[in-house]
Scaffold this active site. Structure first.
Site, PDB file in Angstrom:
ATOM      1  N   ASP A 101       0.838  -1.199   0.000  1.00 57.25           N
ATOM      2  CA  ASP A 101       0.000   0.000   0.000  1.00 57.25           C
ATOM      3  C   ASP A 101       0.873   1.249   0.000  1.00 57.25           C
ATOM      4  O   ASP A 101       1.998   1.246   0.500  1.00 57.25           O
ATOM      5  CB  ASP A 101      -0.891  -0.014   1.248  1.00 57.25           C
ATOM      6  CG  ASP A 101      -2.094   0.897   1.136  1.00 57.25           C
ATOM      7  OD1 ASP A 101      -2.362   1.393   0.019  1.00 57.25           O
ATOM      8  OD2 ASP A 101      -2.765   1.111   2.156  1.00 57.25           O
ATOM      9  N   HIS A 147      -8.869  -0.706  -8.312  1.00 61.49           N
ATOM     10  CA  HIS A 147      -8.609   0.351  -7.328  1.00 61.49           C
ATOM     11  C   HIS A 147      -7.447   1.247  -7.763  1.00 61.49           C
ATOM     12  O   HIS A 147      -7.521   2.474  -7.638  1.00 61.49           O
ATOM     13  CB  HIS A 147      -8.313  -0.283  -5.971  1.00 61.49           C
ATOM     14  CG  HIS A 147      -7.971   0.693  -4.900  1.00 61.49           C
ATOM     15  ND1 HIS A 147      -8.901   1.556  -4.350  1.00 61.49           N
ATOM     16  CD2 HIS A 147      -6.801   0.963  -4.262  1.00 61.49           C
ATOM     17  CE1 HIS A 147      -8.334   2.308  -3.432  1.00 61.49           C
ATOM     18  NE2 HIS A 147      -7.050   1.971  -3.367  1.00 61.49           N
TER      19      HIS A 147
END
Length: 508
Positions: free
Chosen positions: A223, A364
């Site tokens: 991330d 995403h």
């Protein structure tokens, strides 16, 4: 007059006492407050930033640290508070609190890092309580996130923690270190200084995940690797967006909105407490595994997850490796962002507006940064993500039952904070116009962001989300998400002021 040795000792003690009354003394560090997960680029030194930013007009020693460095902490706690004694709070804000705030320069070098780095931000209600009448000219900040709840996909706020819908949150402290003992000691010191001038109304404890999961969120994906960098603070690598400082910092070059002069160098923070349903997400992948010839069952499961996220768990983009992971790419800061979704090497055989072979339009990574879907790539919608995972690893029972525990102590997710100079251009656009928009970015109705997008228009909040394009062999195949994998537990908009503003005007 000649002082005796006893008198001289008394004078020295008095001088030390007076100095200690207004100066916070930090214990020296020997290892960095920050971590560098595999795939993250190196941060510059303070001297490099001073040299690079000389022509930008940005004083990074007046900018709070976590606005610039993103998701690089081992341990963090956010303490949300209400001001209960304004005058007492002000008296400490310009002295004790001001002297603790870690700047975007001092965080870069070990010898200027404290044991625990402290930042502070205020809601509109908090600035009003402090008597600030200047308008920061951001409508979302002024009105608060509760008003935006339905627009963001949180209708009825049924999943929100009480602090963000029933309590007046005036601000929050961010305390980060390499362990929670340091954080607890610093928080005890802060609360001792502030006394009864604040009341804690909510806290969220975050921790980087252990071992080889450092830098990964609870679903398992690396991330925070697609961060923009501000021109003059950090050099960009291939595929990384370099933005004007004013995209992240108010009052700087690139911020086109009029701001009070004292706010220059501050940033708006959009906080969200995002709960992740981890075992349910893994079960969904297994139940809807793709069926690509030549791939094993597990590889087909992993491929579906990678197409939902837009990256493999290693951080490798599927736009570069569409069928199988190559972890060496995810570990290389020079390569893991070096893609655009465009594929000019294929010529007329590839149309970025219709072809989902490499990456679905719902992924995403694409929804949150469309890259070549904008020509030229936009600048104003970029945000710095400064969050951290919260909550424990999965228990054996959760793994066996494939169901998240209802024990509040086992809730897990992401303590999400994005920083930007304009909430409408930044967080709100990314969430509402990109993630929650089934037709973005091509006009084709292919579905919302499979990870963080939602179509909720009313309680209970688990509206089915049909998504096309997840199967590279059958782009018209629809996979229906019947439960949100990520659920908002609420949040608020804040302003992280420049450090100088803590003295004037906020403490006046």
């Amino acid at each position: 007059m000649k002082l005796s040795s006893i008198s001289l000792a008394v004078v020295l003690l008095l001088q030390q006492g007076l100095a200690g009354a207004s100066t916070i003394k930090f214990q020296k560090r020997t290892t960095s407050l920050l971590v560098k997960p595999r795939g993250y680029l190196d941060l510059p030194t303070a001297n490099q930033v001073r040299a690079a930013s000389a022509g930008t007009g940005v004083d990074y020693d007046n900018v709070q640290s976590y606005i610039m460095v993103g998701m690089r902490k081992l341990a963090e706690v956010l303490y949300f508070f209400e001001i209960t004694d304004v005058e007492k709070f002000k008296s400490k804000l310009g002295t004790d609190i001001h002297d603790r705030i870690l700047s975007a320069l001092k965080i870069l070098d070990v010898d200027t890092q404290p044991m625990t780095g402290v930042n502070i931000a205020f809601s509109q209600a908090g600035l009003t309580a402090l008597g600030i009448k200047d308008d920061l000219n951001d409508d979302h900040f002024r009105e608060g996130q509760l008003k935006d709840a339905e627009m963001l996909g949180d209708p009825g706020t049924i999943n929100w923690v009480p602090a963000f819908k029933e309590t007046k949150v005036h601000g929050f402290f961010t305390l980060a270190s390499d362990n929670h003992d340091n954080i607890n000691a610093e928080w005890n010191s802060i609360t001792a200084a502030l006394g009864n001038s604040i009341k804690e109304v909510h806290r969220l404890k975050g921790d980087a995940r252990p071992g080889d999961q450092l830098g990964h969120e609870h679903f398992g994906y690396l991330d925070g690797v697609a961060q923009p960098v501000a021109d003059g603070y950090q050099p960009g690598l291939p595929g990384q967006k370099v933005v004007k400082p004013g995209i992240l910092l108010v009052g700087e070059d690139g911020d086109t909105v009029a701001r009070p002069s004292w706010a220059k160098g501050g940033s708006f923070g959009a906080f969200r407490q995002l709960k992740q349903y981890v075992p349910e997400y893994h079960r969904f992948l297994a139940d809807n595994a793709l069926n690509i010839p030549g791939l094993t069952k597990q590889e087909n499961i992993d491929l579906l997850g990678a197409r939902i996220v837009g990256r493999w768990k290693s951080g490798t983009p599927i736009d570069l490796h569409p069928l199988k992971d190559d972890p060496s790419v995810g570990a290389d800061p020079q390569r893991l962002n070096n893609f655009t979704f465009a594929h000019p090497e294929l010529g007329d055989a590839f149309d970025i507006k219709t072809n989902q072979t490499f990456c679905p339009f719902s992924a995403h990574a694409l929804k949150s940064r469309p890259r070549a879907h904008f020509q030229p790539e936009d600048e104003i919608h970029h945000i710095v993500r400064a969050g951290i995972p919260f909550g424990p690893e999965l228990t054996e029972e959760e793994i066996m039952t494939e169901t998240s525990s209802e024990d509040p102590a086992l809730e897990r997710g992401i303590s999400f904070v994005s920083y930007q100079s304009n909430i409408a251009n930044g967080f709100v656009t990314v969430q509402k116009e990109f993630s929650n928009n089934p037709s973005f970015p091509t006009g084709m109705n292919t579905g919302v962001d499979g990870l963080t997008g939602t179509t909720n228009t009313g309680p209970p909040g688990d509206t089915a989300r049909p998504i096309k394009g997840l199967d590279p062999l059958d782009p018209e195949k629809t996979i229906v998400f019947t439960k949100d994998a990520v659920v908002s537990r609420g949040g608020e908009y804040f302003f992280a002021p420049p450090i100088s503003a803590l003295k004037s005007p906020l403490s006046e």
